[in-house]
Design an enzyme around this catalytic site. Structure first.
Site, PDB file in Angstrom:
ATOM      1  N   CYS A 164       1.037  -1.332  -0.370  1.00 45.06           N
ATOM      2  CA  CYS A 164      -0.177  -0.327  -0.409  1.00 45.06           C
ATOM      3  C   CYS A 164       1.280   1.137   0.366  1.00 45.06           C
ATOM      4  O   CYS A 164       1.863   0.934  -0.126  1.00 45.06           O
ATOM      5  CB  CYS A 164      -0.810   0.064   1.022  1.00 45.06           C
ATOM      6  SG  CYS A 164      -1.607  -1.884   1.775  1.00 45.06           S
TER       7      CYS A 164
ATOM      8  N   ARG B 130       3.201  -0.311  -5.853  1.00 45.23           N
ATOM      9  CA  ARG B 130       2.758  -0.040  -5.305  1.00 45.23           C
ATOM     10  C   ARG B 130       2.160  -1.104  -4.611  1.00 45.23           C
ATOM     11  O   ARG B 130       2.558  -1.895  -3.562  1.00 45.23           O
ATOM     12  CB  ARG B 130       3.332   0.778  -3.643  1.00 45.23           C
ATOM     13  CG  ARG B 130       4.781   2.187  -3.615  1.00 45.23           C
ATOM     14  CD  ARG B 130       4.659   2.407  -2.872  1.00 45.23           C
ATOM     15  NE  ARG B 130       4.018   1.557  -1.144  1.00 45.23           N
ATOM     16  CZ  ARG B 130       5.805   2.540  -0.669  1.00 45.23           C
ATOM     17  NH1 ARG B 130       6.502   2.468  -0.644  1.00 45.23           N
ATOM     18  NH2 ARG B 130       5.723   1.155   0.662  1.00 45.23           N
TER      19      ARG B 130
ATOM     20  N   TRP C  63      -3.611  -2.301  -1.731  1.00 43.89           N
ATOM     21  CA  TRP C  63      -3.156  -3.445  -2.148  1.00 43.89           C
ATOM     22  C   TRP C  63      -3.807  -3.968  -1.268  1.00 43.89           C
ATOM     23  O   TRP C  63      -3.313  -4.430   0.053  1.00 43.89           O
ATOM     24  CB  TRP C  63      -1.376  -4.126  -2.646  1.00 43.89           C
ATOM     25  CG  TRP C  63      -1.098  -5.281  -2.809  1.00 43.89           C
ATOM     26  CD1 TRP C  63      -1.291  -5.441  -4.512  1.00 43.89           C
ATOM     27  CD2 TRP C  63      -0.790  -6.242  -2.660  1.00 43.89           C
ATOM     28  NE1 TRP C  63      -0.991  -6.737  -4.899  1.00 43.89           N
ATOM     29  CE2 TRP C  63      -0.569  -7.019  -4.295  1.00 43.89           C
ATOM     30  CE3 TRP C  63      -0.061  -6.755  -1.569  1.00 43.89           C
ATOM     31  CZ2 TRP C  63      -0.204  -8.110  -3.371  1.00 43.89           C
ATOM     32  CZ3 TRP C  63      -0.042  -8.198  -1.159  1.00 43.89           C
ATOM     33  CH2 TRP C  63       0.261  -8.669  -2.588  1.00 43.89           C
TER      34      TRP C  63
ATOM     35  N   ASN D  85      -0.388   1.011   6.022  1.00 49.66           N
ATOM     36  CA  ASN D  85       0.048   0.020   5.427  1.00 49.66           C
ATOM     37  C   ASN D  85       0.722  -0.662   6.187  1.00 49.66           C
ATOM     38  O   ASN D  85       1.211  -0.430   7.525  1.00 49.66           O
ATOM     39  CB  ASN D  85       1.004   1.213   4.436  1.00 49.66           C
ATOM     40  CG  ASN D  85       2.135  -0.076   4.029  1.00 49.66           C
ATOM     41  OD1 ASN D  85       1.544  -1.291   3.581  1.00 49.66           O
ATOM     42  ND2 ASN D  85       3.586   0.260   3.035  1.00 49.66           N
ATOM     43  N   GLY D  86       0.234  -1.883   6.064  1.00 51.66           N
ATOM     44  CA  GLY D  86       1.320  -2.987   6.994  1.00 51.66           C
ATOM     45  C   GLY D  86       0.287  -3.878   7.232  1.00 51.66           C
ATOM     46  O   GLY D  86      -1.244  -4.534   7.173  1.00 51.66           O
TER      47      GLY D  86
ATOM     48  N   GLU E 220      15.715 -16.086 -13.968  1.00 56.88           N
ATOM     49  CA  GLU E 220      15.225 -14.496 -13.945  1.00 56.88           C
ATOM     50  C   GLU E 220      14.494 -14.423 -14.920  1.00 56.88           C
ATOM     51  O   GLU E 220      13.190 -14.042 -14.859  1.00 56.88           O
ATOM     52  CB  GLU E 220      16.066 -13.888 -13.875  1.00 56.88           C
ATOM     53  CG  GLU E 220      15.827 -12.260 -14.332  1.00 56.88           C
ATOM     54  CD  GLU E 220      15.122 -11.445 -13.040  1.00 56.88           C
ATOM     55  OE1 GLU E 220      15.043 -12.372 -11.839  1.00 56.88           O
ATOM     56  OE2 GLU E 220      14.568 -10.753 -13.214  1.00 56.88           O
TER      57      GLU E 220
ATOM     58  N   LYS F  82      10.208 -13.560 -15.174  1.00 57.22           N
ATOM     59  CA  LYS F  82       9.683 -12.083 -16.059  1.00 57.22           C
ATOM     60  C   LYS F  82       8.524 -11.814 -16.535  1.00 57.22           C
ATOM     61  O   LYS F  82       7.568 -11.726 -16.857  1.00 57.22           O
ATOM     62  CB  LYS F  82      10.832 -11.606 -16.807  1.00 57.22           C
ATOM     63  CG  LYS F  82      11.800 -11.248 -16.260  1.00 57.22           C
ATOM     64  CD  LYS F  82      11.661  -9.028 -15.613  1.00 57.22           C
ATOM     65  CE  LYS F  82      11.102  -9.774 -14.239  1.00 57.22           C
ATOM     66  NZ  LYS F  82      12.026 -10.003 -13.025  1.00 57.22           N
TER      67      LYS F  82
ATOM     68  N   GLU G 226       5.767 -12.557 -14.703  1.00 54.34           N
ATOM     69  CA  GLU G 226       4.878 -12.028 -14.120  1.00 54.34           C
ATOM     70  C   GLU G 226       4.192 -11.133 -14.629  1.00 54.34           C
ATOM     71  O   GLU G 226       3.300 -10.566 -14.341  1.00 54.34           O
ATOM     72  CB  GLU G 226       6.508 -11.340 -13.333  1.00 54.34           C
ATOM     73  CG  GLU G 226       6.338 -11.587 -12.305  1.00 54.34           C
ATOM     74  CD  GLU G 226       8.151 -10.565 -12.299  1.00 54.34           C
ATOM     75  OE1 GLU G 226       7.525  -9.653 -10.783  1.00 54.34           O
ATOM     76  OE2 GLU G 226       8.563 -10.253 -12.298  1.00 54.34           O
TER      77      GLU G 226
ATOM     78  N   HIS H  99      16.481 -35.203 -16.372  1.00 54.60           N
ATOM     79  CA  HIS H  99      15.482 -35.601 -14.841  1.00 54.60           C
ATOM     80  C   HIS H  99      13.994 -35.127 -15.369  1.00 54.60           C
ATOM     81  O   HIS H  99      13.535 -35.471 -13.891  1.00 54.60           O
ATOM     82  CB  HIS H  99      16.220 -35.305 -13.731  1.00 54.60           C
ATOM     83  CG  HIS H  99      17.848 -35.238 -13.764  1.00 54.60           C
ATOM     84  ND1 HIS H  99      18.461 -36.794 -13.817  1.00 54.60           N
ATOM     85  CD2 HIS H  99      18.878 -34.630 -14.330  1.00 54.60           C
ATOM     86  CE1 HIS H  99      19.971 -37.138 -14.083  1.00 54.60           C
ATOM     87  NE2 HIS H  99      19.999 -35.251 -14.168  1.00 54.60           N
TER      88      HIS H  99
ATOM     89  N   LYS I 153       5.259  -3.975  -6.259  1.00 58.29           N
ATOM     90  CA  LYS I 153       6.688  -3.527  -6.771  1.00 58.29           C
ATOM     91  C   LYS I 153       7.174  -3.309  -4.646  1.00 58.29           C
ATOM     92  O   LYS I 153       8.564  -4.402  -4.719  1.00 58.29           O
ATOM     93  CB  LYS I 153       6.493  -2.129  -6.430  1.00 58.29           C
ATOM     94  CG  LYS I 153       7.942  -1.530  -6.984  1.00 58.29           C
ATOM     95  CD  LYS I 153       8.331  -2.564  -7.840  1.00 58.29           C
ATOM     96  CE  LYS I 153       9.732  -1.829  -8.377  1.00 58.29           C
ATOM     97  NZ  LYS I 153      10.465  -3.254  -8.915  1.00 58.29           N
TER      98      LYS I 153
HETATM   99  C1  F6R Z   1      10.430  -8.918  -9.444  1.00 59.15           C
HETATM  100  C2  F6R Z   1       9.903  -9.006  -8.623  1.00 59.15           C
HETATM  101  C3  F6R Z   1       9.888  -9.839  -7.371  1.00 59.15           C
HETATM  102  C4  F6R Z   1      11.184  -8.945  -5.907  1.00 59.15           C
HETATM  103  C5  F6R Z   1      11.241  -9.494  -5.360  1.00 59.15           C
HETATM  104  C6  F6R Z   1      12.256  -8.889  -3.545  1.00 59.15           C
HETATM  105  O1  F6R Z   1      10.076  -8.712 -10.979  1.00 59.15           O
HETATM  106  O2  F6R Z   1      10.338  -7.619  -8.833  1.00 59.15           O
HETATM  107  O3  F6R Z   1      10.567 -10.821  -7.079  1.00 59.15           O
HETATM  108  O4  F6R Z   1      12.185  -9.369  -6.688  1.00 59.15           O
HETATM  109  O5  F6R Z   1       9.666  -9.074  -4.727  1.00 59.15           O
HETATM  110  O6  F6R Z   1      11.770  -7.424  -4.012  1.00 59.15           O
HETATM  111  P1  F6R Z   1      13.121  -6.557  -3.167  1.00 59.15           P
HETATM  112  O7  F6R Z   1      14.353  -7.077  -4.384  1.00 59.15           O
HETATM  113  O8  F6R Z   1      12.970  -5.307  -3.222  1.00 59.15           O
HETATM  114  O9  F6R Z   1      13.376  -6.566  -2.128  1.00 59.15           O
END
Ligand code: F6R
Length: 616
Positions: free
Chosen positions: A2, A27, A75, A101-102, A489, A493, A496, A512, A611
């Site tokens: 949030c 966020r 969120w 937030n929290g 990775e 991507k 997501e 395997h 985010k």
């Molecule tokens: C993927 C992504 C998430 C963050 C994860 C950790 O694109 O953004 O998987 O990498 O939530 O976030 P941080 O790096 O902010 O601790």
């Protein structure tokens, strides 16, 4: 997660709050709301499910006057995304309004107690429980708002950042922080409040970062006052924040994600600035954090890297770098598992926490646990002044600038860069890396931004390629050695932002199990650059082709063998094997981006994701 915004001053609050909310949308974005106290001391709350634009629509015909207000993007954690559950929440009398937030962990018990005393609730949220508790204490114990907040917080278990207004006192805004970020901006006769400083950076760069347990009281015409939960007055430190507004706008790109992918050459320069240096004609690496803590770091019996998501993938590359060049054993843990796994960690261990946001709840908790157990903590973060760097013993910022697109891109390459610098600096200081290799890697690292620019020229080609694969339902990503985390990775991507199922695997593991999945509908992205693993990867590709799988191969420029058998080929400039992830990641970011765009998905704000994951 949030986002919180607040304003108290001489200007109309609504436009400032809305602009701040828009900057925080990344966020969390299932609903939004705003509370304003107008000159007649009416406290108006307006809310909407959806985006900030939906809130603006709801507000269009409302009374939006008032020079004090709070606002929120939500969120959902407790209660479905809906207007009813959106913040701000009124207290029962509608004298108070709160944004939060929290998570309030013991909200159910508090709610039960208050309900038994006749308090009525209108939402399913833990946030409403908090504002009702504050009001209950205010009325029944006849206390002022600040004291009521302090008393209430003694009963509350959880993590929170809150902002609170009382319509009977339109000259005061109260904010509290515990394990959830909150920053106050100080202007001339005005205060701004935000989950991060981007919300008000066009108004002021003078900020106070609240610490855990701080309660801030902003009063019209007075200086900022900050107290701890026991009502002890504190002396907040005002800092100058260095965020360039242009950095957080899209700069001509259709999406933040694309802008951030293209920024990577410049970002990496910034990550290396002052760290890759020329000493008497020789290229070397200087990391202040390592210089200052040689004893703890060089004598580490073991390193444990804790991180989540993309940062965890960077950690896997860091492990190979540190084990290869420093000969220190490294364990990589998901922060969320580490914190509950009763880990064997203590004095003599160095725990490296990697986090773009610096606010990820699991990573922060892992840091706190490791610290309690006596480990030395090193942070690798992007958001300056965020919670994780503040909780560590030392660390290195990646300095890639604000990352707004929810899918992490430039932070990943920034993290890998800093981990490379660490591997070099520690290896050199321990004498575990050969001089020539040290210099060759440092020199080549400095060249990587230019090579990245070459890779970015493949954007049009990758856009064309993405059209062929837009309707695939599954993808496999394969790599070995340093390229295996890149495969993970690339798969993350794609899932997501395009919502296509994708898995990353070490290529040799294919036999395997995953090989059973391969048929003509299965695109396989294989990182097959020219290194020690080349022959092995080549046979993996042949295995895929023998089963009619479609191969998109990332190869080194001039490759003739794989280029003949793969369906699609992306050529990368040659570099040292340990630096290949910095180049190979880019086409995979672009592929995910273009597939998602082709599918019409919301690239910057993918569904169900936020985010900054500041709750468990
Ligand atoms: C993927 C992504 C998430 C963050 C994860 C950790 O694109 O953004 O998987 O990498 O939530 O976030 P941080 O790096 O902010 O601790």
């Amino acid at each position: 997660m949030c986002g919180i915004v607040g304003y108290l001053g001489k200007k109309e609050a609504y436009p400032i709050l809305i602009k701040g909310l828009k900057r925080l949308e990344y966020r969390g974005y299932d609903s939004a709301g705003v509370a304003l106290i107008n000159d007649d001391k009416a406290l108006n709350v307006y809310k909407a499910k959806g985006k900030v634009a939906d809130l603006e629509h709801v507000c269009a015909d409302k009374n939006l006057t008032g020079t004090i207000g709070i606002a929120h993007t939500r969120w959902a954690t407790h209660g479905e995304p809906s207007t009813k559950n959106a913040h701000p929440h009124y207290s029962e009398s509608k004298n108070l309004a709160i944004v939060h937030n929290g998570i309030i962990e013991n909200y159910a018990d508090i709610k039960k107690n208050l309900s038994a005393k006749g308090v009525h609730f209108v939402s399913d949220t833990d946030t409403e429980v908090l504002v009702q508790l504050i009001e209950y204490i205010q009325v029944n114990k006849n206390l002022d708002l600040l004291t009521s907040v302090e008393v209430a917080l003694h009963q509350v278990i959880g993590a929170y950042a809150i902002a609170l207004v009382d319509k009977r006192n339109p000259d005061q805004l109260i904010a509290v922080r515990k394990q959830s970020p909150l920053v106050i901006g100080i202007g001339e006769d005005e205060f701004f409040l935000g989950s991060d400083a981007s919300t008000f950076i066009d108004h002021t760069d003078q900020v106070v970062y609240l610490e855990d347990g701080n309660i801030a009281v902003m009063t019209r015409g007075e200086e900022l006052k900050v107290f701890d939960i026991e009502n002890e007055k504190l002396n907040p430190e005002v800092k100058t924040v260095d965020i360039n507004l242009g950095q957080i706008e899209k700069g001509g790109y259709p999406h933040f994600m694309l802008k951030e992918i293209f920024e990577q050459p410049e970002c990496l320069r910034n990550s290396m600035r002052g760290r890759v240096v020329n000493i008497e004609g020789e290229t070397g690496v200087v990391l202040n954090a390592i210089e200052a803590h040689k004893e703890e770091i060089l004598n580490a019996r073991r390193m444990i890297i804790v991180a989540c998501g993309t940062s965890w993938h960077a950690a896997l590359i860091g492990k190979q770098m540190i084990e290869t060049y420093c000969r220190i054993p490294v364990v990589v843990e998901y922060a969320s598992e580490f914190r509950y796994g009763n880990p064997v960690v203590g004095k003599g261990d160095v725990v490296i926490a990697i986090s773009q946001s610096g606010e990820t709840a699991d990573t922060l908790a892992a840091v706190q646990l490791a610290k309690q157990k006596g480990a030395f903590i090193y942070g690798i973060c992007n958001a300056v002044g965020s919670s994780i760097p503040r909780a560590t013993d030392t660390g290195t910022y990646i300095h890639v600038g604000p990352e707004i697109g929810v899918a992490s891109t430039k932070a990943f390459t920034g993290q890998v860069t800093v981990l490379t610098l660490m591997g070099l600096a520690i290896g050199k200081a321990k004498g575990t890396i050969k001089e020539a290799e040290y210099e060759a890697i440092a020199k080549e690292l400095w060249n990587i931004p230019e090579k990245m620019k070459e890779v970015l020229k493949l954007n049009d080609k990758i856009e064309d390629l993405s059209r062929i694969f837009t309707y695939a339902r599954n993808f496999l990503y394969l790599g070995r050695g340093f390229s295996y985390p890149v495969a993970l990775e690339g798969a993350l991507k794609l899932k997501e932002i395009s919502y296509i199922h994708a898995e990353g695997y070490p290529a040799a593991e294919m036999k395997h199990g995953p090989i059973a999945l391969i048929d003509s509908d299965m695109p396989c992205v294989v990182i097959a650059t020219h290194n020690d693993m080349y022959e092995k990867i080549l046979s993996n590709i042949q295995e895929i082709k023998a089963r009619q799988g479609k191969v998109i191969a990332l190869v080194s420029k001039g490759d003739e063998t794989i280029s003949k058998i793969a369906d699609e080929v992306i050529e990368l400039p040659e570099t040292l094997e340990c630096l290949e992830p910095l180049l190979a990641t880019i086409p995979l970011q672009l592929l995910a981006y273009h597939v998602a765009v082709c599918k019409g998905k919301n690239v910057d704000q993918p569904r169900n994701l936020a985010k900054s994951v500041t709750v468990e």
